[in-house]
Design a protein around this motif. Sequence first.
Motif, PDB file in Angstrom:
ATOM      1  N   GLY A 216      12.283   4.440  -6.749  1.00  0.00           N
ATOM      2  CA  GLY A 216      13.947   4.134  -6.201  1.00  0.00           C
ATOM      3  C   GLY A 216      14.691   3.310  -7.099  1.00  0.00           C
ATOM      4  O   GLY A 216      15.050   2.624  -7.030  1.00  0.00           O
TER       5      GLY A 216
ATOM      6  N   SER B  98      16.863   2.522  -9.978  1.00  0.00           N
ATOM      7  CA  SER B  98      19.022   3.623 -10.865  1.00  0.00           C
ATOM      8  C   SER B  98      18.112   3.521 -12.061  1.00  0.00           C
ATOM      9  O   SER B  98      17.493   3.061 -12.994  1.00  0.00           O
ATOM     10  CB  SER B  98      19.832   2.349 -10.530  1.00  0.00           C
ATOM     11  OG  SER B  98      19.353   1.654 -11.268  1.00  0.00           O
TER      12      SER B  98
ATOM     13  N   MET C  38      12.011   7.227 -11.859  1.00  0.00           N
ATOM     14  CA  MET C  38      12.947   6.860 -10.795  1.00  0.00           C
ATOM     15  C   MET C  38      12.845   7.230  -9.413  1.00  0.00           C
ATOM     16  O   MET C  38      12.800   5.792  -8.511  1.00  0.00           O
ATOM     17  CB  MET C  38      14.149   7.413 -11.865  1.00  0.00           C
ATOM     18  CG  MET C  38      14.570   6.601 -12.919  1.00  0.00           C
ATOM     19  SD  MET C  38      15.444   8.384 -13.917  1.00  0.00           S
ATOM     20  CE  MET C  38      16.897   8.060 -12.475  1.00  0.00           C
ATOM     21  N   ASP C  39      12.329   7.532  -9.148  1.00  0.00           N
ATOM     22  CA  ASP C  39      11.856   8.993  -7.301  1.00  0.00           C
ATOM     23  C   ASP C  39      10.681   7.648  -6.737  1.00  0.00           C
ATOM     24  O   ASP C  39      10.990   7.262  -5.853  1.00  0.00           O
ATOM     25  CB  ASP C  39      11.454  10.184  -7.316  1.00  0.00           C
ATOM     26  CG  ASP C  39      12.750  10.871  -8.364  1.00  0.00           C
ATOM     27  OD1 ASP C  39      13.699  10.571  -7.868  1.00  0.00           O
ATOM     28  OD2 ASP C  39      12.214  12.293  -8.621  1.00  0.00           O
ATOM     29  N   ARG C  40       9.751   6.833  -7.897  1.00  0.00           N
ATOM     30  CA  ARG C  40       8.611   6.803  -7.575  1.00  0.00           C
ATOM     31  C   ARG C  40       9.025   5.985  -6.678  1.00  0.00           C
ATOM     32  O   ARG C  40       8.210   4.914  -5.614  1.00  0.00           O
ATOM     33  CB  ARG C  40       7.345   7.041  -8.298  1.00  0.00           C
ATOM     34  CG  ARG C  40       6.383   5.793  -7.642  1.00  0.00           C
ATOM     35  CD  ARG C  40       5.384   6.265  -9.116  1.00  0.00           C
ATOM     36  NE  ARG C  40       3.494   4.932  -8.870  1.00  0.00           N
ATOM     37  CZ  ARG C  40       3.129   5.214  -9.204  1.00  0.00           C
ATOM     38  NH1 ARG C  40       3.199   5.461 -10.375  1.00  0.00           N
ATOM     39  NH2 ARG C  40       1.938   4.123  -8.939  1.00  0.00           N
TER      40      ARG C  40
END
Length: 195
Positions: free
Chosen positions: A5, A7, A1-3
């Motif tokens: 972006g 949801s 999710m972080d990598r």
Amino acid sequence: MDRFGASRSVVREAFRILESRHVATPRRGPGGGLVVTAPDLSTVLDQASLYLEYSGFTADDLFQTMELLEIAAVEQVAATISRADLDGLRDTLTAEAEVDDLRFAPSTVYTELARLTDNPVLALFVDIGNNLSRTHGIRPSQSEQRWIHQHSVDLVDALAAGDALAAVRTVRRRIRGLRRRQSVTSTRHDSTGVQ
């Protein structure tokens, strides 16, 4: 999710798609998560059949291709077939004789021959053809089933005798007989207006 972006709902949907395609499965508990799984043959067959149906394949396309594939399998196996391979084919013949509708035999002499080539591409395409025959083939009558089965018996006998040419002729006679029957049945349906 972080990598990426993304949801949580997008990641869940991606997981759902991978799971529906039998590419990955969720594992619960510690160390769990989405685990990649080995492809399932039935999924591959379903997808290939769906694609070919969408492309508008005809019964003649199928028969033409199956003739080429089955002859290729016979020619490859004829030179190296072992006693154990022949015993396995005879076991398949016995199982075929007990099936009410050969379209739904779990394996046939031809799928087993393709497997014996040790060529996964050939085996896959014979399986795809078999799957299309199941879903689009016309149910054979009892006498037609006996005729089809006799060709399988003749094929195995020819392989046991080391006669590759007779084995190839048997494949050709069977496929061409099935093709003629399909053509006659299709004409009959068209003339009555039944689809």
